[in-house]
Design a protein around this motif. Structure first.
Motif, PDB file in Angstrom:
ATOM      1  N   VAL A  25       0.851  -1.182   0.000  1.00  0.00           N
ATOM      2  CA  VAL A  25       0.000   0.000   0.000  1.00  0.00           C
ATOM      3  C   VAL A  25       0.893   1.239   0.000  1.00  0.00           C
ATOM      4  CG1 VAL A  25      -1.707   1.326   1.322  1.00  0.00           C
ATOM      5  CG2 VAL A  25      -1.887  -1.167   1.192  1.00  0.00           C
ATOM      6  N   HIS A  26       0.594   2.164  -0.911  1.00  0.00           N
ATOM      7  CA  HIS A  26       1.321   3.436  -0.922  1.00  0.00           C
ATOM      8  C   HIS A  26       0.618   4.395   0.029  1.00  0.00           C
ATOM      9  CE1 HIS A  26       2.420   7.393  -3.081  1.00  0.00           C
ATOM     10  NE2 HIS A  26       3.335   7.095  -2.193  1.00  0.00           N
ATOM     11  N   LEU A  27       1.309   4.788   1.101  1.00  0.00           N
ATOM     12  CA  LEU A  27       0.677   5.635   2.114  1.00  0.00           C
ATOM     13  C   LEU A  27       0.362   7.022   1.553  1.00  0.00           C
ATOM     14  CD1 LEU A  27       2.877   4.583   5.169  1.00  0.00           C
ATOM     15  CD2 LEU A  27       0.599   3.741   4.538  1.00  0.00           C
ATOM     16  N   GLY A  28       1.107   7.433   0.538  1.00  0.00           N
ATOM     17  CA  GLY A  28       0.874   8.746  -0.067  1.00  0.00           C
ATOM     18  C   GLY A  28      -0.522   8.885  -0.639  1.00  0.00           C
ATOM     19  N   CYS A  29      -1.006   7.837  -1.306  1.00  0.00           N
ATOM     20  CA  CYS A  29      -2.328   7.925  -1.934  1.00  0.00           C
ATOM     21  C   CYS A  29      -3.305   6.922  -1.335  1.00  0.00           C
ATOM     22  CB  CYS A  29      -2.225   7.739  -3.452  1.00  0.00           C
ATOM     23  SG  CYS A  29      -1.773   6.073  -3.978  1.00  0.00           S
ATOM     24  N   GLY A  30      -2.815   6.065  -0.444  1.00  0.00           N
ATOM     25  CA  GLY A  30      -3.700   5.114   0.218  1.00  0.00           C
ATOM     26  C   GLY A  30      -4.110   3.923  -0.631  1.00  0.00           C
ATOM     27  N   LEU A  53       8.141   4.242  -8.957  1.00  0.00           N
ATOM     28  CA  LEU A  53       6.992   5.130  -8.828  1.00  0.00           C
ATOM     29  C   LEU A  53       5.787   4.304  -8.399  1.00  0.00           C
ATOM     30  CD1 LEU A  53       7.224   7.075 -12.247  1.00  0.00           C
ATOM     31  CD2 LEU A  53       8.441   7.569 -10.106  1.00  0.00           C
ATOM     32  N   CYS A  54       4.851   4.964  -7.740  1.00  0.00           N
ATOM     33  CA  CYS A  54       3.579   4.318  -7.430  1.00  0.00           C
ATOM     34  C   CYS A  54       2.792   4.166  -8.737  1.00  0.00           C
ATOM     35  CB  CYS A  54       2.791   5.163  -6.432  1.00  0.00           C
ATOM     36  SG  CYS A  54       1.085   4.606  -6.193  1.00  0.00           S
ATOM     37  N   GLY A  55       2.359   2.936  -9.016  1.00  0.00           N
ATOM     38  CA  GLY A  55       1.613   2.692 -10.246  1.00  0.00           C
ATOM     39  C   GLY A  55       0.223   3.320 -10.232  1.00  0.00           C
ATOM     40  N   LYS A  56      -0.253   3.736  -9.052  1.00  0.00           N
ATOM     41  CA  LYS A  56      -1.585   4.344  -8.967  1.00  0.00           C
ATOM     42  C   LYS A  56      -1.533   5.856  -9.102  1.00  0.00           C
ATOM     43  CE  LYS A  56      -4.549   0.964  -8.514  1.00  0.00           C
ATOM     44  NZ  LYS A  56      -4.762   0.244  -7.258  1.00  0.00           N
ATOM     45  N   CYS A  57      -0.665   6.511  -8.321  1.00  0.00           N
ATOM     46  CA  CYS A  57      -0.676   7.980  -8.330  1.00  0.00           C
ATOM     47  C   CYS A  57       0.544   8.572  -9.032  1.00  0.00           C
ATOM     48  CB  CYS A  57      -0.786   8.521  -6.904  1.00  0.00           C
ATOM     49  SG  CYS A  57       0.722   8.328  -5.929  1.00  0.00           S
ATOM     50  N   GLY A  58       1.536   7.739  -9.350  1.00  0.00           N
ATOM     51  CA  GLY A  58       2.691   8.231 -10.095  1.00  0.00           C
ATOM     52  C   GLY A  58       3.777   8.882  -9.258  1.00  0.00           C
TER      53      GLY A  58
HETATM   54 ZN   LIG Z   1       0.337   6.245  -4.818  1.00  0.00          ZN
END
Ligand SMILES: [Zn+2]
Ligand SMILES: [Zn+2]
Length: 309
Positions: free
Chosen positions: A116-121, A288-293
């Motif tokens: 889980v990326h804490l930046g975007c959840g 990079l986060c694949g969801k938020c970049g």
């Molecule tokens: Zn993210």
């Protein structure tokens, strides 16, 4: 001292060989997987993994010798194993292994961790990017060549024969281990990413015995890592090309090598030098986060055990 790179012997095993010796061992990856989720004590690993006393104590000693763990007392003189900065730095390797396994390998004896990326959840898969320009990169965007401590001879995984005898793990990352868990597989894969694609080139450039090359090419085809393509030049020449699945393993290769070269330094200089064709700079991996970049930092990533179904 654990925060400073380890100097390697002149002319000896280079950072690639040291890294393959560590990352190309399934037990090490499993022990580290639990370590990044907070496990520090011998008994906790014994509970979490189907691992024998001999294998666990051997791997903990090895990972401590490699300064991935440091031993510390926690109560009554009992020891626990804490990840050092160098050990925590392996999160990029673990993340890319999990992402590749979860995308490309359907069957798993044990569920993979949830990232889980804490930046975007969001639950996410990492995307490989260039450290310099932060553009996402594919293998064809990055040119890798041997540096002054490079060459196949010096890149042979260190310490594997000693430890391989003990046992192989429970097959929890079988395909990753097939790719990087032994000397010749890792070399053939590395050769493919450097552009080799003919039987004769794998044999001659890597110095690999022909029977071994034939066997590994067969296994890689069966796993869908390579596909066989007739040569346009001569009908009786076959070339072996990385498939999408094979190319998707590139983030594991470059994050592993970047880790190794940061923490184990040959006096001659790096073993591998990469350049990002897109921006022209030296290439180092960034995830990079694949969801938020967003560019990921280790502390922004939460690793959770999957919910039981
Ligand atoms: Zn993210
Ligand atoms: Zn770049």
């Amino acid at each position: 001292m654990a925060d400073a790179p380890t100097p390697l012997e002149p002319g000896g095993t280079n950072a690639v060989g040291v890294t393959l010796g560590l990352v190309g061992d399934e037990w090490n990856l499993l022990i580290l997987r639990y370590a990044v989720m907070g496990v520090r004590r011998y008994g906790e690993w014994r509970e979490a993994l189907p691992i024998s006393h001999a294998v666990l104590s051997g791997r903990l000693a090895y990972l401590t010798e490699m300064a991935v763990f440091e031993k510390a007392e926690y109560s009554g003189g009992r020891l626990e194993y804490r990840l050092t900065k160098r050990g925590r730095d392996l999160w990029t390797v673990l993340l890319t292994v999990w992402a590749w396994e979860s995308t490309w390998v359907p069957q798993h004896a044990e569920s993979l961790p949830v990232m889980v990326h804490l930046g975007c959840g969001s639950e996410f898969a990492p995307v490989l990017a260039c450290h310099g320009c932060l553009d996402a990169v594919l293998p064809r965007d990055v040119a890798g060549t041997f540096g002054p401590s490079g060459g196949w001879e010096r890149s042979v995984p260190s310490g594997t024969t000693r430890r391989r005898v003990a046992s192989s793990a429970a097959g929890l990352f079988p395909q990753t281990m097939t790719l990087i868990g032994n000397r010749w597989s890792a070399a053939i894969l590395g050769g493919a990413f450097q552009g080799l694609n003919r039987f004769r080139d794998f044999e001659q450039r890597l110095g690999a015995p022909p029977a071994v090359v034939a066997d590994r090419l067969r296994v890689f085809r069966e796993l869908g890592i390579f596909e066989q393509v007739p040569s346009p030049d001569r009908a009786d020449w076959t070339t072996y090309h990385l498939t999408d699945k094979g190319r998707a393993f590139f983030p594991v290769v470059v994050t592993s090598i970047a880790w190794g070269q940061r923490w184990f330094q040959a006096p001659e200089g790096p073993a591998l030098i990469y350049r990002h064709q897109g921006c022209g700079q030296w290439f180092a991996p960034r995830l990079l986060c694949g969801k938020c970049g967003a560019a990921l930092r280790g502390q922004d990533v939460a690793v959770e055990r999957p919910e039981l179904a």
